[in-house]
Design a protein around this motif. Structure first.
Motif, PDB file in Angstrom:
ATOM      1  N   GLU A 197     -17.623  12.417   8.025  1.00  0.00           N
ATOM      2  CA  GLU A 197     -16.990  11.108   7.812  1.00  0.00           C
ATOM      3  C   GLU A 197     -15.469  11.264   7.887  1.00  0.00           C
ATOM      4  N   ASP A 198     -14.873  10.678   8.903  1.00  0.00           N
ATOM      5  CA  ASP A 198     -13.418  10.694   9.070  1.00  0.00           C
ATOM      6  C   ASP A 198     -12.822   9.590   8.209  1.00  0.00           C
ATOM      7  N   LYS A 199     -12.049   9.982   7.190  1.00  0.00           N
ATOM      8  CA  LYS A 199     -11.454   9.017   6.282  1.00  0.00           C
ATOM      9  C   LYS A 199      -9.958   8.834   6.531  1.00  0.00           C
ATOM     10  N   GLY A 200      -9.468   9.319   7.649  1.00  0.00           N
ATOM     11  CA  GLY A 200      -8.047   9.220   7.917  1.00  0.00           C
ATOM     12  C   GLY A 200      -7.299  10.385   7.315  1.00  0.00           C
ATOM     13  N   GLU A 211      -1.775  20.333  10.672  1.00  0.00           N
ATOM     14  CA  GLU A 211      -2.825  21.321  10.432  1.00  0.00           C
ATOM     15  C   GLU A 211      -4.125  20.640  10.004  1.00  0.00           C
ATOM     16  N   PHE A 212      -3.994  19.632   9.148  1.00  0.00           N
ATOM     17  CA  PHE A 212      -5.193  18.918   8.713  1.00  0.00           C
ATOM     18  C   PHE A 212      -5.859  18.190   9.872  1.00  0.00           C
ATOM     19  N   LEU A 213      -5.069  17.543  10.710  1.00  0.00           N
ATOM     20  CA  LEU A 213      -5.636  16.802  11.843  1.00  0.00           C
ATOM     21  C   LEU A 213      -6.386  17.736  12.790  1.00  0.00           C
ATOM     22  N   ILE A 216       0.837  -1.196   0.000  1.00  0.00           N
ATOM     23  CA  ILE A 216       0.000   0.000   0.000  1.00  0.00           C
ATOM     24  C   ILE A 216       0.874   1.249   0.000  1.00  0.00           C
ATOM     25  N   ILE A 217       0.539   2.170  -0.883  1.00  0.00           N
ATOM     26  CA  ILE A 217       1.188   3.477  -0.951  1.00  0.00           C
ATOM     27  C   ILE A 217       0.188   4.504  -0.450  1.00  0.00           C
ATOM     28  N   ARG A 218       0.568   5.339   0.523  1.00  0.00           N
ATOM     29  CA  ARG A 218      -0.381   6.325   1.043  1.00  0.00           C
ATOM     30  C   ARG A 218       0.337   7.594   1.514  1.00  0.00           C
ATOM     31  N   ALA A 219      -0.421   8.695   1.505  1.00  0.00           N
ATOM     32  CA  ALA A 219       0.070   9.974   2.010  1.00  0.00           C
ATOM     33  C   ALA A 219      -0.258  10.092   3.489  1.00  0.00           C
ATOM     34  N   GLU A 220       0.580  10.786   4.232  1.00  0.00           N
ATOM     35  CA  GLU A 220       0.356  10.991   5.659  1.00  0.00           C
ATOM     36  C   GLU A 220      -0.237  12.379   5.897  1.00  0.00           C
TER      37      GLU A 220
END
Length: 268
Positions: A139-142, A118-120, A110-114
């Motif tokens: 809806e919290d999508k991470g 500020e976003f959190l 899996i490739i994903r952005a963290e």
């Protein structure tokens, strides 16, 4: 596929019917790579995201279709990859989640952005939005956050203003994505077109004709990429919907019927 189902299809370019496309996928599976949006395309929309159901037999049909294509089938969704997995558990399809922000390869990696700090912080503040606007669903999508107002469409302007304020506070690296009765803040370094392009650079998708199915404005990026590559773009929805897709199916059931038809014809 029955004649009744075939008449549901409106074709801006009538040179090839859906029935012909089914026949081509059945007889020459090595030529094609198939990409499906989930909500509103494979599955019927519901009042809330958690109310969406997978019809009996669909997962098995998708598994059989993927095998027929030697693995060249992927799901491309605005949902988080983890949520999409719960729909089709225990099978793990190649999936691009959060509009391509996270992507599972055929080998399972899996490739994903963290998300940024500020976003959190903004996501935490948005979680309280239903206190001011009952009926709104956050809806919290991470790595992304979506605010749904399907149950309270009269609050569209209020939700829009709240999300415009939120995206300004998040800062660089994020974008405000519009969808059907939903607004979403997500990383701006990915969209569904980019997800398809990444898959098409990898086996078993590489060198194949892409076919993309979608119903929402977020799927237009897929259609643009597929059209540019000489593939097949198929919009799910009413003839009055604005889209650059070159073919149309009326509703998710028609998509499921098409998949079932390919699988049954392959078996016989």
């Amino acid at each position: 596929m029955t004649n009744a189902q075939t008449t549901e299809i409106s074709e801006p370019s009538p040179r090839e019917t859906i029935a012909n496309l089914i026949a081509s996928i059945v007889s020459e599976p090595e030529r094609y790579a198939l990409f499906f949006d989930i909500d509103g395309t494979l599955l019927d929309l519901a009042e809330t995201p958690d109310a969406i159901k997978v019809p009996e037999g669909l997962t098995d049909d998708l598994i059989a279709l993927s095998a027929h294509l030697n693995g060249a089938l992927a799901l491309v969704t605005g949902r988080a990859l983890s949520y999409a997995d719960t729909l089709f558990s225990p099978h793990r399809f190649p999936i691009a989640g959060l509009h391509g922000t996270e992507r599972r390869l055929l080998d399972g990696n899996i490739i994903r952005a963290e998300p940024t700090a500020e976003f959190l912080e903004v996501k935490q503040r948005l979680a309280t939005l239903p206190e001011s606007f009952p009926g709104v669903l956050v809806e919290d999508k991470g790595a992304a956050v979506a605010v749904h107002f399907r149950q309270v469409p009269e609050l569209a302007n209020h939700v829009g203003e709240a999300m415009r304020v939120a995206i300004a506070k998040v800062g660089a690296g994020y974008t405000l994505q519009h969808g059907k009765m939903v607004l979403e803040i997500r990383p701006d370094n990915a969209d569904k077109g980019g997800a398809l392009e990444a898959y098409l650079a990898e086996p078993p998708f590489a060198g194949r004709i892409p076919i993309a199915f979608g119903d929402d404005v977020t799927d237009e990026a897929m259609f643009k990429l597929v059209n540019a590559k000489g593939g097949k773009s198929i919009h799910i929805g009413a003839p009055t919907d604005s889209t650059i897709a070159r073919k149309r199916l009326s509703r998710p059931q028609a998509v499921r019927d098409m998949i079932a038809s390919i699988v049954r014809k392959r078996l016989y």
